[in-house]
Write a protein that holds these residues in place. Structure first.
Motif, short mmCIF file in Angstrom:
data_model
loop_
_atom_site.label_atom_id
_atom_site.label_comp_id
_atom_site.label_asym_id
_atom_site.label_seq_id
_atom_site.Cartn_x
_atom_site.Cartn_y
_atom_site.Cartn_z
N GLN A 4 -13.26 3.73 7.72
CA GLN A 4 -12.42 4.19 6.60
C GLN A 4 -11.41 5.23 7.10
O GLN A 4 -11.77 6.29 7.59
CB GLN A 4 -13.36 4.77 5.53
CG GLN A 4 -12.77 5.06 4.18
CD GLN A 4 -12.13 3.90 3.45
OE1 GLN A 4 -11.18 3.29 3.93
NE2 GLN A 4 -12.60 3.61 2.26
N VAL A 9 -2.40 10.19 -0.43
CA VAL A 9 -2.36 9.82 -1.85
C VAL A 9 -1.41 10.78 -2.55
O VAL A 9 -1.50 11.99 -2.39
CB VAL A 9 -3.76 9.93 -2.49
CG1 VAL A 9 -3.68 9.57 -3.95
CG2 VAL A 9 -4.71 9.01 -1.77
N HIS B 299 -9.20 -4.45 1.44
CA HIS B 299 -9.29 -4.56 2.91
C HIS B 299 -9.57 -5.99 3.35
O HIS B 299 -9.21 -6.40 4.44
CB HIS B 299 -10.32 -3.57 3.47
CG HIS B 299 -11.75 -3.97 3.25
ND1 HIS B 299 -12.40 -4.85 4.05
CD2 HIS B 299 -12.63 -3.59 2.30
CE1 HIS B 299 -13.64 -5.00 3.62
NE2 HIS B 299 -13.80 -4.25 2.54
N THR B 309 -3.45 -0.84 8.90
CA THR B 309 -3.28 0.45 8.25
C THR B 309 -3.80 1.51 9.20
O THR B 309 -4.72 1.26 9.97
CB THR B 309 -4.08 0.54 6.94
OG1 THR B 309 -5.44 0.22 7.23
CG2 THR B 309 -3.56 -0.40 5.89
N ILE B 315 -1.13 3.59 0.76
CA ILE B 315 -1.31 2.26 0.19
C ILE B 315 -0.91 2.33 -1.27
O ILE B 315 -1.48 3.10 -2.05
CB ILE B 315 -2.76 1.78 0.34
CG1 ILE B 315 -3.06 1.66 1.82
CG2 ILE B 315 -2.96 0.45 -0.35
CD1 ILE B 315 -4.49 1.44 2.11
N THR B 326 -3.48 4.53 -3.67
CA THR B 326 -4.93 4.54 -3.69
C THR B 326 -5.44 5.19 -2.41
O THR B 326 -4.78 5.18 -1.39
CB THR B 326 -5.52 3.14 -3.85
OG1 THR B 326 -6.94 3.25 -3.86
CG2 THR B 326 -5.11 2.21 -2.73
N TYR B 327 -6.65 5.75 -2.52
CA TYR B 327 -7.19 6.47 -1.36
C TYR B 327 -8.14 5.61 -0.54
O TYR B 327 -8.65 6.03 0.46
CB TYR B 327 -7.88 7.76 -1.81
CG TYR B 327 -8.97 7.53 -2.84
CD1 TYR B 327 -10.27 7.26 -2.43
CD2 TYR B 327 -8.69 7.57 -4.20
CE1 TYR B 327 -11.27 7.03 -3.36
CE2 TYR B 327 -9.69 7.34 -5.14
CZ TYR B 327 -10.97 7.07 -4.71
OH TYR B 327 -11.95 6.84 -5.63
N THR B 328 -8.42 4.42 -1.05
CA THR B 328 -9.45 3.66 -0.34
C THR B 328 -9.09 2.20 -0.19
O THR B 328 -8.43 1.61 -1.06
CB THR B 328 -10.80 3.78 -1.08
OG1 THR B 328 -11.72 2.87 -0.49
CG2 THR B 328 -10.66 3.46 -2.57
N LEU B 329 -9.52 1.62 0.91
CA LEU B 329 -9.30 0.19 1.12
C LEU B 329 -10.28 -0.64 0.31
O LEU B 329 -10.20 -1.86 0.28
CB LEU B 329 -9.48 -0.15 2.61
CG LEU B 329 -8.29 0.21 3.51
CD1 LEU B 329 -8.64 -0.07 4.95
CD2 LEU B 329 -7.07 -0.56 3.10
N TYR B 330 -11.23 0.04 -0.34
CA TYR B 330 -12.18 -0.69 -1.18
C TYR B 330 -11.68 -0.82 -2.60
O TYR B 330 -12.39 -1.26 -3.48
CB TYR B 330 -13.55 0.01 -1.15
CG TYR B 330 -14.20 -0.15 0.19
CD1 TYR B 330 -14.92 -1.31 0.49
CD2 TYR B 330 -14.04 0.81 1.17
CE1 TYR B 330 -15.47 -1.49 1.73
CE2 TYR B 330 -14.59 0.64 2.42
CZ TYR B 330 -15.31 -0.51 2.70
OH TYR B 330 -15.84 -0.70 3.94
#
Lengths: 326, 438
Positions: A4, A9, B299, B309, B315, B326-330
């Motif tokens: 991760q 953001v 992702h 990335t 993103i 967004t802060y997450t690839l999920y």
């Protein structure tokens, strides 16, 4: 499991057109250069000294005040440098060093910082500085006596001073082309009309100053001076003479257009500029001061918040009351 | 990123991208081992949950959190619930996310199929809310039943084939690719809602295609702001925008073309549609289109397309001017996700805490004629009511251009959104107070 990463953001928009206050100020300084360089060539080392001291002390005052008031030091955006440069350009080349230091203090601190710094000044800071110093040490701002030791190959008289004291018959001693090309006695940066116009047009094309203000200002000068001139040519000089002398062009392109003290809507900008030109000529022709640009600029700065309320209707606000559905 | 041009005499004009000629078919993304579903209701520990970890769900089955819930999410694939957790969105909005481990054999929930013989808005509202494109079924159902009488009365539906940000082309792609099915989709919408006034908004350049002959077309200029719904309504539909009211409150319902086609497909195949078409734009600006199941973590899409990335990249879901980061690839594929953009960390412009210097660029570019230079001063001082009263805060159409051009890099757009949100909160508190006192 995918490793991760940490992502950036933030909120929309994610694009920016790349412009900045720094870029704006660098462009303004670049646009001021032709007129300044001409002044330095004309008046020699003393002029260079005045300009350098003015820029340096303006930046120093800003840094010092930011430090004392515990605000971020934003010397790198050249805001103070522009104030210093414009202030320096309005001084005679032989001005004593301490007037420059006091003048930049008044410009930067009294004119801008005490109101809250960049963006909060109700008046053009450099104009505040020049207004206060020129009122305080009037004799030092008399261009004729200040430049008495220079040898010029043109009429060595301050055109506006001569106009004030001897009347419009002296206008014939100055040729318009010579005035435009810098053949006149005056402040370091205000004598080379062509350079100022070129610099102003550059800024207009780049979008860093609002053309409406400059055009309206010049139009105000020409129109008002022309009306005076046709009513009594023996008492009042021609419009073009007014346009190319004193601080007029500097005022039209660099003083009246200072961002935070000028309006942003179309009609207010036109009123603001035209008022500036009108007041300049009024002070010159009827008032006691030879050059009214400084006070005219301060006056229009004063009416700016009021006239800038004239603005187009916002989207969805009904244009006619009967369209209103509540 | 489009930068300022050397000549800055006029304000920049941003144009919306047009869909490329002869677009490739979207690449299909297989159903991933885990899907993530967002449910627009927050977890309440005082109430008894209807679902628990380990529950199995069938494809198309609706998941409710509580007995009295009227929000649901339907499972795009069958599997087992692995996690139920709270989720915080924009402005602190609370929701719940569910992780479902999918199984290879797809069990299908037939409850919609049994009721899908005749189009009915109530049935559609109860089963099809979360399908691709996210049709505003709840709104339409409420409008038609008059549940909250007088609140919303939709009398015009606009199928939107235009994208509401500059780089996005998903809707245009769907519009041109499935243009032959549009008449049927319009017919279905008419049957569902009983509304006869249905038009299709599309970019002028696409409106010349012969397939659209005979349809009620709204040709929209490709200038960026024309595509925003309030602007479109005011400029092309002749319905005056009223500040503070949504288009729906003024009687116009926008429904994305993908949603309209998904409704059609759901009724013809008797199965809700969970395959969403998304345009992915990588760091170099290369566009590719995928077709992914709702709930797929992004992702999965990135790894299949080879989109890279790195740390500190951004993103963006949606377009560059109005999207969200967004802060997450999920982050899962959601029903209304049209575009995903990856922005390289070196391309990210910084905001600043400079005050406004009154340069006037925002005022010149503002399509809604707001006095942005004064507005931002009110908003910085948290004077939201004054901002609304004297600076027309509510006329803002949220295009984001003011922040885009701001010399001082002030996050004006965010100030405006925050201002509107706070204002709404103040107003709803006032209403509650009145109800309480009266």
């Amino acid at each position: 499991m995918v490793k991760q990463n940490k992502f950036t953001v933030s909120h929309a928009p994610f694009w920016h057109d790349g412009d900045s206050i720094k870029a704006m100020n660098i462009n303004i300084m670049a646009a001021l250069l032709p007129a300044t360089l001409f002044g330095i060539v004309q008046f020699g080392m003393p002029a260079l000294g005045v300009i350098c001291l003015s820029i340096a002390s303006a930046m120093a005052w800003e840094a010092l005040f930011s430090f004392i008031s515990k605000r971020p030091i934003i010397i790198h955006d050249y805001n103070a440098a522009v104030i210093g440069m414009v202030f320096g350009m309005m001084l005679p080349a032989t001005i004593p060093w301490w007037v420059v230091i006091i003048g930049t203090f008044v410009s930067v601190i009294v004119g801008q910082q005490i109101f809250g710094g960049i963006g909060s000044n109700p008046f053009n800071p450099a104009v505040i500085g020049i207004a206060i110093t020129s009122l305080s040490w009037k004799s030092l701002f008399d261009f004729d006596s200040a430049l008495v030791n220079y040898q010029f190959d043109f009429t060595a008289l301050d055109p506006l001073g001569a106009l004030k004291h001897q009347g419009p018959q002296i206008v014939d001693m100055f040729s318009l082309s010579s005035l435009l090309m810098g053949g006149q006695v005056g402040a370091i940066g205000s004598i080379f009309g062509l350079g100022i116009i070129l610099g102003g047009i550059y800024l207009i094309i780049r979008g860093y100053i609002r053309w409406e203000i400059s055009v309206a200002y010049v139009a105000g000068i020409i129109l008002t001076a022309w009306i005076f001139n046709i009513t009594d040519p023996s008492k009042y000089a021609s419009p073009m003479f007014h346009l190319f002398t004193g601080y007029t062009l500097l005022g039209a392109f660099f003083l009246a257009t200072e961002t935070s003290s000028s309006p942003v809507n179309l009609i207010p900008m036109l009123i603001y500029g035209a008022m500036g030109g009108f007041m300049t000529i009024l002070i010159r022709n009827i008032g006691v001061y030879p050059d009214g640009t400084i006070y005219a600029i301060l006056l229009i700065n004063l009416i700016n918040p009021l006239i800038d309320k004239i603005r187009p209707k916002a989207f969805g606000k009904c244009k006619r009351s009967k369209q209103c559905v509540k | 990123m489009i930068k300022r041009s050397f000549i800055g005499l006029t304000e920049p004009r941003l144009r919306c991208d047009l869909v490329e000629p002869g677009p490739k078919e979207p690449e299909a993304i297989p159903i991933p081992p885990r899907i993530i579903l967002l449910l627009n209701e927050h977890l309440d520990s005082t109430k008894e949950l209807l679902i628990k970890k380990g529950d199995t769900v069938k494809k198309g089955e609706r998941i409710f959190l509580y007995k009295d819930s009227n929000q649901y999410v339907s499972a795009p694939a069958s599997g087992t619930i692995k996690l139920i957790a709270p989720f915080t969105g924009d402005f602190g909005s609370l929701a719940t996310y569910l992780v479902v481990e999918t199984n290879s054999k797809q069990d299908i929930d037939n409850s919609f199929a049994e009721r899908a013989s005749t189009p009915d808005i109530e049935i559609a509202n109860s089963y099809l809310r979360g399908i691709a494109g996210e049709p505003p079924l709840k709104l339409l159902a409420e409008s038609l039943s008059g549940a909250k009488s007088g609140a919303i009365n939709i009398n015009k539906i606009v199928i939107s084939g235009i994208d509401d940000d500059i780089l996005c082309t998903t809707r245009q792609y769907v519009l041109t690719r499935f243009r032959d099915e549009l008449p049927k989709a319009i017919e279905l919408l008419g049957q569902l809602t009983g509304i006869k006034d249905i038009s299709i908004a599309m970019p002028e350049a696409l409106a010349t295609l012969s397939a659209f002959n005979g349809m009620n077309i709204v040709k929209v200029s490709s200038d960026y702001v024309s595509s925003l719904s309030p602007m479109l309504m005011d400029k092309y539909l002749g319905i005056s925008f009223i500040p503070g009211k949504t288009c729906e409150e003024l009687g116009v319902c926008f429904i994305s073309v993908e949603a309209a086609l998904a409704l059609l497909k759901a009724y013809t195949e008797k199965m809700p549609v969970y395959e969403k078409i998304i345009t992915i734009i990588d760091k170099n600006g290369k566009k590719s289109r995928v077709c992914a199941t709702i709930g797929t973590p992004i992702h999965r899409i990135f790894s299949q397309l080879g989109v890279e990335t790195a740390e500190k990249d951004r993103i963006i879901i949606g377009g560059p001017l109005r999207g969200v980061a967004t802060y997450t690839l999920y982050h899962p594929v959601t029903p209304d996700m049209d575009t995903v953009i990856v922005q390289d960390s070196s391309q990210i412009p910084m905001v600043s805490d400079y005050p406004c210097i009154n340069c006037g660029k925002c005022v010149r570019i503002c399509p809604a004629n707001l006095p942005v230079n004064v507005l931002v001063r009110y908003l910085e001082a948290t004077l939201y009511q004054d901002a609304s009263d004297s600076c027309d805060l509510l006329s803002c159409v949220e295009c984001g251009l003011c922040s885009y051009v701001c010399s001082a890099s002030i996050p004006i757009f965010q100030y405006i959104r925050l201002g509107k949100y706070e204002l709404m909160k103040i107003e709803s508190e006032d209403v509650e107070m009145e109800a309480h006192n009266g």
